[in-house]
Each structure stands twice: as C-alpha cells, then as structure tokens.
Write a protein that holds these residues in place. Structure first.
Motif, PDB file in Angstrom:
ATOM      1  N   LYS A 264       0.827  -1.213   0.000  1.00 15.75           N
ATOM      2  CA  LYS A 264       0.000   0.000   0.000  1.00 15.75           C
ATOM      3  C   LYS A 264       0.859   1.260   0.000  1.00 15.75           C
ATOM      4  O   LYS A 264       0.491   2.280  -0.593  1.00 15.75           O
ATOM      5  CB  LYS A 264      -0.922  -0.015   1.223  1.00 15.75           C
ATOM      6  CG  LYS A 264      -1.916   1.133   1.259  1.00 15.75           C
ATOM      7  CD  LYS A 264      -2.833   1.012   2.471  1.00 15.75           C
ATOM      8  CE  LYS A 264      -3.820   2.185   2.522  1.00 15.75           C
ATOM      9  NZ  LYS A 264      -4.723   2.079   3.707  1.00 15.75           N
ATOM     10  N   ASP A 265       2.029   1.205   0.653  1.00 19.94           N
ATOM     11  CA  ASP A 265       2.941   2.349   0.679  1.00 19.94           C
ATOM     12  C   ASP A 265       3.664   2.529  -0.654  1.00 19.94           C
ATOM     13  O   ASP A 265       3.898   3.660  -1.101  1.00 19.94           O
ATOM     14  CB  ASP A 265       4.012   2.163   1.763  1.00 19.94           C
ATOM     15  CG  ASP A 265       3.444   2.084   3.163  1.00 19.94           C
ATOM     16  OD1 ASP A 265       2.433   2.756   3.436  1.00 19.94           O
ATOM     17  OD2 ASP A 265       4.019   1.334   3.979  1.00 19.94           O
ATOM     18  N   LEU A 266       4.052   1.414  -1.261  1.00 18.35           N
ATOM     19  CA  LEU A 266       4.970   1.478  -2.395  1.00 18.35           C
ATOM     20  C   LEU A 266       4.283   1.753  -3.728  1.00 18.35           C
ATOM     21  O   LEU A 266       4.836   2.462  -4.578  1.00 18.35           O
ATOM     22  CB  LEU A 266       5.770   0.172  -2.486  1.00 18.35           C
ATOM     23  CG  LEU A 266       6.883   0.143  -3.527  1.00 18.35           C
ATOM     24  CD1 LEU A 266       7.905   1.247  -3.282  1.00 18.35           C
ATOM     25  CD2 LEU A 266       7.581  -1.216  -3.529  1.00 18.35           C
ATOM     26  N   LEU A 267       3.108   1.209  -3.945  1.00 16.05           N
ATOM     27  CA  LEU A 267       2.484   1.364  -5.262  1.00 16.05           C
ATOM     28  C   LEU A 267       2.254   2.826  -5.658  1.00 16.05           C
ATOM     29  O   LEU A 267       2.484   3.187  -6.823  1.00 16.05           O
ATOM     30  CB  LEU A 267       1.179   0.563  -5.339  1.00 16.05           C
ATOM     31  CG  LEU A 267       1.343  -0.793  -6.053  1.00 16.05           C
ATOM     32  CD1 LEU A 267       2.308  -1.701  -5.300  1.00 16.05           C
ATOM     33  CD2 LEU A 267       0.004  -1.486  -6.249  1.00 16.05           C
ATOM     34  N   PRO A 268       1.843   3.718  -4.741  1.00 15.90           N
ATOM     35  CA  PRO A 268       1.728   5.128  -5.139  1.00 15.90           C
ATOM     36  C   PRO A 268       3.059   5.741  -5.575  1.00 15.90           C
ATOM     37  O   PRO A 268       3.089   6.614  -6.450  1.00 15.90           O
ATOM     38  CB  PRO A 268       1.184   5.805  -3.878  1.00 15.90           C
ATOM     39  CG  PRO A 268       0.489   4.720  -3.133  1.00 15.90           C
ATOM     40  CD  PRO A 268       1.301   3.485  -3.385  1.00 15.90           C
ATOM     41  N   VAL A 269       4.165   5.297  -4.981  1.00 16.85           N
ATOM     42  CA  VAL A 269       5.487   5.791  -5.380  1.00 16.85           C
ATOM     43  C   VAL A 269       5.791   5.366  -6.815  1.00 16.85           C
ATOM     44  O   VAL A 269       6.281   6.164  -7.629  1.00 16.85           O
ATOM     45  CB  VAL A 269       6.569   5.270  -4.412  1.00 16.85           C
ATOM     46  CG1 VAL A 269       7.968   5.644  -4.907  1.00 16.85           C
ATOM     47  CG2 VAL A 269       6.336   5.810  -3.012  1.00 16.85           C
ATOM     48  N   LEU A 270       5.485   4.115  -7.148  1.00 18.60           N
ATOM     49  CA  LEU A 270       5.740   3.631  -8.505  1.00 18.60           C
ATOM     50  C   LEU A 270       4.844   4.340  -9.516  1.00 18.60           C
ATOM     51  O   LEU A 270       5.282   4.669 -10.625  1.00 18.60           O
ATOM     52  CB  LEU A 270       5.529   2.117  -8.563  1.00 18.60           C
ATOM     53  CG  LEU A 270       6.344   1.291  -7.554  1.00 18.60           C
ATOM     54  CD1 LEU A 270       6.146  -0.192  -7.807  1.00 18.60           C
ATOM     55  CD2 LEU A 270       7.818   1.660  -7.594  1.00 18.60           C
ATOM     56  N   ARG A 271       3.612   4.589  -9.132  1.00 11.83           N
ATOM     57  CA  ARG A 271       2.709   5.339 -10.014  1.00 11.83           C
ATOM     58  C   ARG A 271       3.252   6.751 -10.261  1.00 11.83           C
ATOM     59  O   ARG A 271       3.222   7.254 -11.386  1.00 11.83           O
ATOM     60  CB  ARG A 271       1.316   5.414  -9.398  1.00 11.83           C
ATOM     61  CG  ARG A 271       0.295   6.173 -10.267  1.00 11.83           C
ATOM     62  CD  ARG A 271      -1.098   6.056  -9.674  1.00 11.83           C
ATOM     63  NE  ARG A 271      -1.113   6.489  -8.286  1.00 11.83           N
ATOM     64  CZ  ARG A 271      -1.877   5.952  -7.340  1.00 11.83           C
ATOM     65  NH1 ARG A 271      -2.678   4.935  -7.622  1.00 11.83           N
ATOM     66  NH2 ARG A 271      -1.845   6.417  -6.105  1.00 11.83           N
ATOM     67  N   GLU A 272       3.792   7.387  -9.215  1.00  7.54           N
ATOM     68  CA  GLU A 272       4.343   8.731  -9.368  1.00  7.54           C
ATOM     69  C   GLU A 272       5.581   8.727 -10.263  1.00  7.54           C
ATOM     70  O   GLU A 272       5.788   9.659 -11.046  1.00  7.54           O
ATOM     71  CB  GLU A 272       4.680   9.327  -8.003  1.00  7.54           C
ATOM     72  CG  GLU A 272       5.121  10.783  -8.088  1.00  7.54           C
ATOM     73  CD  GLU A 272       5.347  11.430  -6.734  1.00  7.54           C
ATOM     74  OE1 GLU A 272       5.851  12.567  -6.708  1.00  7.54           O
ATOM     75  OE2 GLU A 272       5.033  10.797  -5.706  1.00  7.54           O
TER      76      GLU A 272
END
Length: 235
Positions: free
Chosen positions: A45-53
């Motif tokens: 949940k923490d990491l996927l938004p970083v990859l999307r960004e």
C-alpha cells in the motif's frame, strides 16, 4: 524485418530509493532516470503510489512494465522482501502493476534483473549487488539460476553476508573494515561458485572501485544496470 523494440517503463525498487526510466527491450534508454525515496518498511500500500508517481514523472508512452524487486519473486509473485515492510509474502506484484499502469508487467528479483543487463553469457557469471542489503544472481552460459539469495547465507561471526556487508554495517563500521570484509566475501564466493566473472552493482560498489581494490575477475557495473535489466525482461 525484425519488430521494433518495446518501450518499457523500467523500474528498480530499492530498499532506500526506487528508480525508473523509459528503456526499450534492447536496453536503449529513451529518458532520464527519475528517483523517489522508498518509504521506510514499505508495504504494498505504501509502495504502489510511489511507482505510479515515477511513471507520471517520466510522462512518456510505454507499452510494457518491467520491475526489479528486492526479494524472491516467482511468476510475478513476491515471496519475501527482507528490506521492506510487511505484506509481501504471496503478493501478486506483476498483476497489481499491470492493473495500475494498464499494460502487461513482468517482475523479477532485482539482482537477477541486473544480471540481464551486464552478463556476457559465457561460463559462470555471478552478480552481487551492494546496497541496503546484499543481492545475488548466478548465471551459467547465460542461463539464470533464479532467486539464489546468497546474501542470507552465513558469512562471519555467526552473521550472514547481508548482516556483515549491508549498508547498516558499512555505516556502523566504516569503509576500511567494510571493504576488507567485502574482499573476504569475494574470495569465499569464488571458492564456492568458481565464477569466471563477478559483477558488483548497487550504490555501494563504487566505494571499492574508487579505491582500486578490485581483485582479478571482478568488475563494477553502472548503477543504471538495474533499470536496463528491468527493460530486458521483455527482450
């Protein structure tokens, strides 16, 4: 006429930073590298938004996604992540990223992926990544033996290679002691694998390179290799 190489959003997930670029499946770069901090003890949940960004920062079209992940990966599913947080056991990373980006995704162990960018395909070739943790990949005549995870084997004083040689050990004991133990580890791995060539990658490999301390049959590779290898998952 051979088909044009695929444009790949190539991602290298690290314990402290995650990096990405648009690279084609032949390994040619088509963008600059973007980097963002990997959240401490990152969960999915923490990491996927970083990859999307990271994908948004690159702002270029791509047809595929390729990912190097710091842990064991089998058929796109992560089995562990020693330097991240909870929630990675049995996590369908490739499937989740395929849904996130709307395009097919392949994911593999980060050291295995880095090897795809640097090996020559002859003899026994070993890749060792020196970063937050210690990653490894072993190839024989270009064929990968996946998920070797040599960093978790016993090394010295009852501790693993990763415990003695990871970034925390480097910061705690200093460069001189750390470099001396890296050289010990190289010779132990030479005895154990009979490698013809060892490639040192990851952010801390340059410490040895700058000191001109590389033994025979050992060379450092560019830190970009993790991204290039992620694209070559689609070669």
């Amino acid at each position: 006429m051979s088909p044009s190489p695929l444009q790949v959003l190539a991602i290298d997930i690290g314990g402290s930073k995650s990096k990405a670029a648009i690279v084609d499946s032949n390994g040619t770069w088509h963008s600059e590298r973007e980097r963002l901090p990997t959240p401490k003890l990152a969960t999915p949940k923490d990491l996927l938004p970083v990859l999307r960004e990271l994908g948004a920062l690159l702002d270029m079209p791509f047809a595929r996604v390729g990912v190097g992940f710091p842990g064991v990966v089998r058929d796109g599913v992560t089995l562990n992540a020693p330097n991240l947080g909870k929630g990675w056991k049995g996590y369908p990373l490739a499937d989740r990223l395929e849904k996130l980006f709307g395009t097919p995704c392949r994911a593999n162990n980060d050291a295995d992926v880095q090897g795809l960018a640097v090996i020559e395909g002859q003899g026994t070739e070993l890749v060792l990544t020196l970063g937050t943790g210690i990653g490894s990949a072993l190839f024989r005549d270009g064929v990968l033996l996946p998920n070797t995870e040599l960093g978790h084997l016993p090394f010295k004083k009852g501790q693993s290679f990763e415990k003695r040689l990871g970034e925390a050990a480097l910061l705690a004991r200093g460069k001189d002691d750390w470099c001396a133990e890296i050289l010990e580890a190289i010779e132990l791995l030479r005895e154990g694998t009979a490698f013809d060539q060892l490639y040192l990658g990851g952010g801390n490999a340059r410490i040895l390179e700058k000191r001109d301390q590389l033994p025979p049959g050992v060379r450092c590779v560019r830190n970009r290799a993790g991204i290039t290898g992620a694209a070559r998952l689609w070669a």
